[in-house]
Design an enzyme around this catalytic site. Structure first.
Site, PDB file in Angstrom:
ATOM      1  N   HIS A 187      -1.639   9.874  -1.386  1.00 20.00           N
ATOM      2  CA  HIS A 187      -2.017   8.615  -2.019  1.00 20.00           C
ATOM      3  C   HIS A 187      -2.054   8.761  -3.536  1.00 20.00           C
ATOM      4  CE1 HIS A 187      -3.127   5.089   0.121  1.00 20.00           C
ATOM      5  NE2 HIS A 187      -3.818   5.719   1.031  1.00 20.00           N
ATOM      6  N   ASP A 204       4.718 -14.418  11.414  1.00 20.50           N
ATOM      7  CA  ASP A 204       3.350 -14.850  11.106  1.00 20.50           C
ATOM      8  C   ASP A 204       2.410 -13.674  11.398  1.00 20.50           C
ATOM      9  OD1 ASP A 204       0.792 -15.883  11.195  1.00 20.50           O
ATOM     10  OD2 ASP A 204       1.358 -17.702  12.276  1.00 20.50           O
ATOM     11  N   GLU A 232       0.823  -1.219   0.000  1.00 23.68           N
ATOM     12  CA  GLU A 232       0.000   0.000   0.000  1.00 23.68           C
ATOM     13  C   GLU A 232       0.857   1.269   0.000  1.00 23.68           C
ATOM     14  OE1 GLU A 232      -3.021  -0.012   3.062  1.00 23.68           O
ATOM     15  OE2 GLU A 232      -3.229   2.156   2.957  1.00 23.68           O
TER      16      GLU A 232
HETATM   17  C1  MEV Z   1      -5.339   3.132   5.295  1.00 22.73           C
HETATM   18  O1  MEV Z   1      -4.733   1.919   4.994  1.00 22.73           O
HETATM   19  C2  MEV Z   1      -5.269   3.418   6.775  1.00 22.73           C
HETATM   20  C3  MEV Z   1      -6.093   4.611   7.240  1.00 22.73           C
HETATM   21  O2  MEV Z   1      -7.427   4.476   6.792  1.00 22.73           O
HETATM   22  C4  MEV Z   1      -6.023   4.597   8.761  1.00 22.73           C
HETATM   23  C5  MEV Z   1      -6.947   5.572   9.430  1.00 22.73           C
HETATM   24  O3  MEV Z   1      -8.008   5.924   8.861  1.00 22.73           O
HETATM   25  O4  MEV Z   1      -6.634   5.937  10.564  1.00 22.73           O
HETATM   26  C6  MEV Z   1      -5.549   5.899   6.697  1.00 22.73           C
END
Ligand code: MEV
Length: 415
Positions: free
Chosen positions: A368, A271, A80
């Site tokens: 992102h 794990d 991610e």
């Molecule tokens: C995304 O992988 C994680 C978030 O959604 C965590 C959050 O909302 O605190 C950004």
């Protein structure tokens, strides 16, 4: 100047050169990194059943994680975008505030043996024979003694279920730097006949519990208001309070923490399903809650605290077979499982700091989408020196489609 400064701006070869100098990565290990992990099919075929291929995940690193005064370079394996960048930002701000403090319990794993069809005095029988049971358990876990671990204690309780009363015998073993599943499960299977003999009834399940409450790691950081900003702290606390009072938000809040914890677990060959199961059961013990706390201290600084039961090791299992796990542990430079779990707790806390900080201010889409655009640019055929320009244009146009990436690339190439 810190050898890792501007790490994110370097190319992969340059980053590996830094790891060679700073973390003692050998030429062979560098080759493994450049060869996408170099897990060969034969090894893979011995690890699990019905193998037909190997899946890969990117391995990124976060330098500058200061924990108990030591500077860690943290490996993270995750698909991610933004998770590594988020951890890096939180770690950098934490370092400006003195870093994290962390500690961990002794690495004690817990296992359960289920006895069904028991008599009313089963618990008394267990307690009466406890010494003999303990002697046998100690013998069964004696392999751990040469490492400083071994059997700790046992206890039992009765469960009143729809299928009648059951006695649950619980065993605790210090497994030192192993995750410990094999050690504890071997003990449980070995002790079962003695339990049947002394208590009566029939043994059914003999298995560790992943809810390793005897094996917790804690991390804390005080992010100073001068570093984070008073306004940002207020907004982040609003965000935290949302999670503390709403299970739908809390689930995502905790998912963000696990982004960091799991990424380190995967990188180090641990794990991660065990880690997930343990941590999420722990979060739900008194009604599902955030895994961490954020509050303001008397100076107005932001205090973050986290406590996680972490069943992780630095020896055994996939850690020995996965070439990347060994390299990750070398980069991380931890002495054993307890230190690894402290790092993981700090990374989880940092990850939540980063998420709350981004979500309560600019949102997470900006960062992102930039990374997403870079992926689209590569998929559209952009070469390394073209990606930056394609991304810039995509951000400018606010168009993050495959078509836009292709069109921009064509134009850049004079098409
Ligand atoms: C995304 O992988 C994680 C978030 O959604 C965590 C959050 O909302 O605190 C950004």
């Amino acid at each position: 100047m810190n050898a890792f400064s501007g790490f994110y701006k370097k190319n992969i070869q340059e980053r590996i050169e830094i790891l060679k100098k700073e973390r003692g990565i050998s030429d062979d290990e560098a080759k493994v990194l450049l060869d996408s992990g170099a897990l060969d099919l034969d090894t893979a075929n011995r690890m699990i059943e019905n193998v037909v291929g190997i899946n890969h995940l990117p391995l990124g690193i976060v330098p500058g994680f200061v924990i108990n005064g030591k500077e860690y370079v943290v490996p993270m394996c995750i698909e991610e975008p933004s998770v590594v960048a988020g951890a890096a930002k939180a770690a950098k701000l934490a370092a400006k505030c003195g870093g994290f403090t962390a500690d961990a319990d002794e690495p004690v794993m817990t296992g359960q043996v289920q006895l069904v069809g028991i008599s009313d005095d089963a618990l008394e029988k267990f307690n009466f024979n406890k010494e003999e049971i303990a002697v046998k358990a100690k013998e069964l876990a004696s392999g751990m003694e040469m490492y400083g671990g071994g059997y700790k204690e046992c206890e039992a309780h009765i469960l009143d279920t729809s299928r009648g009363k059951m006695l649950i015998a619980i065993f605790y073993v210090d497994v030192r730097d192993a995750m410990g599943a094999n050690t504890i499960n071997t003990l449980l299977e070995g002790i079962a006949p003695l339990l049947e003999e002394k208590i009566g009834g029939k043994v059914r399940l003999r298995i560790l519990t992943n809810l390793a409450t005897k094996r917790k790691a804690r991390a804390k950081c005080v992010w100073k208001k001068e570093v984070v900003g008073e306004d940002a702290i207020e907004k982040m606390l609003d965000g935290y309070e949302f999670a503390a009072n709403d299970i739908y938000r809390c689930c995502t809040h905790n998912k963000g923490i696990m982004n960091g914890v799991d990424a380190v677990a995967v990188a180090t060959g641990n794990d991660w399903r065990a880690v997930e199961a343990s941590v999420h059961a722990y979060a739900a013990m008194d009604g599902y809650k955030p895994l961490n706390k954020f509050y303001k201290d008397e100076n107005g600084d932001l205090v973050g605290e986290i406590e996680l039961p972490l069943t992780v090791g630095t020896v055994g299992g996939a850690i020995n077979t996965s070439p990347i796990a060994g390299i990750s542990l070398k980069i991380l430079d931890v002495k054993g499982a307890q230190e690894l779990s402290m790092v993981m707790a700090a990374v989880g806390l940092a990850q939540n700091f980063a998420a709350l900080n981004a979500l309560s201010t600019v949102g997470i889409q900006k960062g992102h989408m930039k990374l997403h655009a870079a992926n689209l640019a590569v998929a559209a055929g952009a070469k390394e020196d073209e990606v930056k320009n394609v991304v810039e244009k995509m951000v400018e146009k606010n168009d993050y489609s495959t078509e836009a990436a292709k069109e921009i690339l064509e134009k850049l190439r004079g098409g």
